[in-house]
Design an enzyme around this catalytic site. Structure first.
Site, PDB file in Angstrom:
ATOM      1  N   HIS A 254       0.808  -1.230   0.000  1.00  0.00           N
ATOM      2  CA  HIS A 254       0.000   0.000   0.000  1.00  0.00           C
ATOM      3  C   HIS A 254       0.839   1.277   0.000  1.00  0.00           C
ATOM      4  O   HIS A 254       0.471   2.257  -0.617  1.00  0.00           O
ATOM      5  CB  HIS A 254      -1.011   0.001   1.157  1.00  0.00           C
ATOM      6  N   ASP A 255       1.982   1.255   0.677  1.00  0.00           N
ATOM      7  CA  ASP A 255       2.805   2.462   0.796  1.00  0.00           C
ATOM      8  C   ASP A 255       4.064   2.402  -0.065  1.00  0.00           C
ATOM      9  O   ASP A 255       5.010   3.149   0.176  1.00  0.00           O
ATOM     10  CB  ASP A 255       3.207   2.683   2.257  1.00  0.00           C
ATOM     11  N   LYS A 258       6.078   5.391  -1.275  1.00  0.00           N
ATOM     12  CA  LYS A 258       6.959   6.191  -0.410  1.00  0.00           C
ATOM     13  C   LYS A 258       8.418   6.103  -0.852  1.00  0.00           C
ATOM     14  O   LYS A 258       9.231   6.929  -0.426  1.00  0.00           O
ATOM     15  CB  LYS A 258       6.819   5.749   1.049  1.00  0.00           C
ATOM     16  N   HIS A 283       2.585   9.995  -2.289  1.00  0.00           N
ATOM     17  CA  HIS A 283       2.978   8.569  -2.280  1.00  0.00           C
ATOM     18  C   HIS A 283       1.865   7.691  -2.854  1.00  0.00           C
ATOM     19  O   HIS A 283       2.132   6.621  -3.383  1.00  0.00           O
ATOM     20  CB  HIS A 283       3.419   8.114  -0.882  1.00  0.00           C
ATOM     21  N   HIS A 309      -5.902   4.183  -0.624  1.00  0.00           N
ATOM     22  CA  HIS A 309      -5.935   3.834   0.801  1.00  0.00           C
ATOM     23  C   HIS A 309      -6.001   5.048   1.727  1.00  0.00           C
ATOM     24  O   HIS A 309      -6.142   4.887   2.939  1.00  0.00           O
ATOM     25  CB  HIS A 309      -4.777   2.899   1.178  1.00  0.00           C
ATOM     26  N   HIS A 310      -5.899   6.273   1.170  1.00  0.00           N
ATOM     27  CA  HIS A 310      -6.099   7.464   2.009  1.00  0.00           C
ATOM     28  C   HIS A 310      -7.348   8.252   1.615  1.00  0.00           C
ATOM     29  O   HIS A 310      -7.506   9.400   2.029  1.00  0.00           O
ATOM     30  CB  HIS A 310      -4.868   8.375   1.958  1.00  0.00           C
ATOM     31  N   ASP A 357      -4.698   0.167   8.009  1.00  0.00           N
ATOM     32  CA  ASP A 357      -3.491   0.997   8.095  1.00  0.00           C
ATOM     33  C   ASP A 357      -3.581   1.985   9.260  1.00  0.00           C
ATOM     34  O   ASP A 357      -2.631   2.138  10.028  1.00  0.00           O
ATOM     35  CB  ASP A 357      -3.321   1.749   6.768  1.00  0.00           C
TER      36      ASP A 357
END
Ligand code: C2E
Ligand code: SIN
Ligand code: SIN
Ligand code: FE
Ligand code: FE
Length: 414
Positions: A254-255, A258, A283, A309-310, A357
Site C-alpha cells: 500500500h505504501d 513512499k 505517495h 488507501h487514504h 493501516d
C-alpha cells in the site's frame, strides 16, 4: 538487515504460494498436460511448507484437479469441487514417490499394483467421488537446477473409443517434454512473486517505520476484514480465497510509493508542515504509477490500494479523482482541486486497507508520535465511523476484533 526482518519475509514467502495468477497458470498447465496425452482426469500438486505439530514440513498440496467425466454431470458454469489435501513426500503414494525419487511413475492399473512396489494406491478418493482411477502417470516438476516445484499426476488414458488404457512410452516422452516447459513457466511465476517480495522489502528499507511487521500486520488485518465482509455478502468460497491472496500482496504494497519521497520528509522526526504533508500525499500517486501497466489481478489490486488507501468514506481524503499517470484532474471541486472519492467510489480493497493501516498506525510508535493505548485507538476508530471509514467495514472490524488482536500479537513491534 536484522534477522527478524529476514525471517518474516521468508515465512511470508511460503505463505504466498497461491497468488491468483499462479492458480490460473496451474489450471492451464494441467489442462494442456491432459490434452497432450488424452488423459480423462488429473491433479497438480505443488510443494508447500505446512506447519504440522509445530513444525514446518514440505508437503505436496493439491492445487488443481480436473475430471472430465465428473464435470459432465455438473450444471453449466459450475466447477468441480475437489477436496484439498496434502500428501507427504515419501514412497507410500504414487505422487509422493514421484516427488521423492524425481522420477516419472507409470502405473497401468492402480488396482493391481505389484506388492513389491514401494507405493500403493488409496482407493478412498475413488470411493468418495465415484470415479474409478485405472491408469495413472506422475511426473515431477523441477527447475533446471533440480529444485522440486511439484508433481503432475494424470489419470486414465483414453483410446479413441473412450476406453481406459495404460499410458504408453510415447505418452511418457511427450509428458516429460511438457513437464519441462511447465516447470519453466511455473518458475517464472515464482520469480514474479519473488520480485514483488523484493519490492515490499525495498519499501521497508526506505521507510524505517514501514517494518516487516507493520506490513504483515496490515495485510493480516485486511485479509480478516475482507473474509468477514465476504461471509456477510455470500461471496463463493473460491472467489473469497483467491481475492484474499491477491489482497494480501496488494495490502503489503500500500505504501510502496513512499520510495519516491525524499528522506528529508520521509524521516522527519516531528510534525509535517502543510507543504511537507502535500508532498507526502503524493505517495499514493507514485505507488499507483508503479503498476501503470497492470499484468495480473495482483497488479490491478495493488494499484487500487496504493491509489485509494487514504480516501475517506465522506469524500474528505486524498488524492481523489486524478489520473496518477498524467496528473490530470478527472473531477474537480469548487476550488479546482481533485474531488475526493467517496463511499463505494473507493474500491473495496482501498476501504479495507484504510481501516487496517490507520488502526496499525495509531497502535504503533512513529517518529512523530507515541503509540496510543488500546482504548484510545478503538475510541478513535469508532469516532471516525461514516466520516473516514466505511461504516459497514467498521462493524465488521469490531466483530472480528479478537482475530485482529491475535495478528497484532503474532507480529509484535520491535
Ligand atoms: P502512517 O504513519 O503509516 O499513518 C497512516 C495513517 O494513519 C495516516 O495517514 C493517518 O490517517 C493515520 N494516523 C497516523 N498517526 C495518527 C495520529 O496520531 N492521529 C490520527 N488522527 N491519525 C493518525 P496520513 O495522515 O495521510 O499520513 C500518511 C503518512 O504520512 C503517514 O503514514 C506518515 O508516514 C506520514 N506522516 C503524516 N503526518 C506526519 C508528520 O506529522 N510527521 C511525519 N514525520 N510523518 C507524517
Ligand atoms: C497418489 O496415488 O499419488 C494419490 C494419493 C492416493 O490416493 O494414494
Ligand atoms: C469483490 O469482487 O469481492 C469485490 C467487489 C467490490 O469491489 O465491491
Ligand atoms: Fe499511505
Ligand atoms: Fe502504512
Amino acid at each position: 538487515m536484522p534477522d527478524t526482518d529476514f525471517k518474516s519475509i521468508v515465512e511470508l514467502d511460503s505463505e504466498l504460494n497461491q497468488i491468483q495468477d499462479l492458480d490460473l497458470l496451474l489450471e492451464r498447465i494441467l489442462l494442456e498436460a491432459r490434452k497432450v496425452v488424452r488423459a480423462d482426469a488429473g491433479s497438480i500438486y505443488v510443494i508447500e511448507r505446512i506447519k504440522e505439530d509445530g513444525e514446518w514440513r514440505e508437503k505436496l498440496t493439491v492445487k488443481y484437479a480436473q475430471n472430465d467425466l465428473l464435470a459432465q454431470g455438473l450444471p453449466p458454469g459450475q466447477k468441480l469441487i475437489y477436496s484439498v489435501f496434502s500428501i507427504a513426500i515419501n514412497e507410500k503414494t504414487i505422487s509422493g514417490y514421484c516427488a521423492l525419487t524425481r522420477k516419472l511413475v507409470n502405473v497401468p492399473d492402480v488396482y493391481s499394483i505389484s506388492p513389491d512396489a514401494p507405493y500403493s494406491y488409496s482407493t478412498a478418493y475413488d470411493k468418495i467421488s465415484g470415479y474409478k482411477t485405472t491408469s495413472t502417470l506422475a511426473i515431477p516438476l523441477q527447475t533446471a537446477e533440480g529444485r522440486l516445484l511439484g508433481v503432475i499426476q494424470i489419470i486414465n488414458s483414453m483410446d479413441s473409443e473412450g476406453r481406459v488404457i495404460p499410458f504408453s512410452p510415447d505418452d511418457e516422452f511427450l509428458i516429460t517434454h511438457f513437464a519441462n516447459n511447465a516447470s519453466l513457466a511455473l518458475q517464472r511465476a515464482y520469480v514474479t512473486r519473488a520480485m514483488i517480495l523484493r519490492m515490499i522489502k525495498m519499501s521497508e528499507l526506505r521507510d524505517p517505520k514501514e517494518t516487516g511487521t507493520h506490513v504483515n500486520r496490515v495485510a493480516g488485518y485486511a485479509m480478516e476484514i475482507y473474509d468477514r465482509w465476504a461471509y456477510h455478502h455470500h461471496i463463493p468460497e473460491q472467489e473469497r480465497e483467491s481475492f484474499k491472496d491477491t489482497l494480501k500482496i496488494a495490502s503489503m504494497l500500500h505504501d510502496v510509493g513512499k520510495v519516491a519521497i525524499s528522506d528529508i520528509i520521509l524521516k522527519k522526526p516531528g510534525k509535517f508542515t502543510p507543504e511537507e504533508y502535500t508532498i507526502m500525499q503524493h505517495h499514493t500517486l507514485y505507488g499507483a504509477q508503479l503498476f501503470e501497466d497492470p499484468q495480473s489481478p495482483v497488479d490491478i489490486l495493488a494499484r487500487d490500494v496504493a491509489l485509494t488507501h487514504h480516501e475517506n468514506w465522506d469524500g474528505s481524503g486524498y488524492p481523489g479523482w486524478i489520473d496518477p499517470l498524467t496528473g490530470r484532474i478527472l473531477r474537480a471541486n469548487t476550488e479546482g482541486k481533485p474531488l475526493g472519492k467517496k463511499g463505494e467510489e473507493i474500491p473495496l480493497a482501498g476501504r479495507i486497507v484504510a481501516l487496517a493501516d490507520v488502526y496499525d498506525a495509531l497502535c504503533s510508535r512513529r517518529v512523530y508520535k507515541e503509540p496510543w493505548s488500546e482504548a484510545e485507538v478503538l475510541a478513535e476508530i469508532k469516532r471516525l465511523k461514516g466520516s473516514k471509514f466505511d461504516p459497514e467495514l467498521m462493524d465488521v472490524f469490531f466483530e472480528i476484533l479478537p482475530s485482529i488482536k491475535q495478528i497484532r500479537n503474532l507480529y509484535p513491534e520491535r
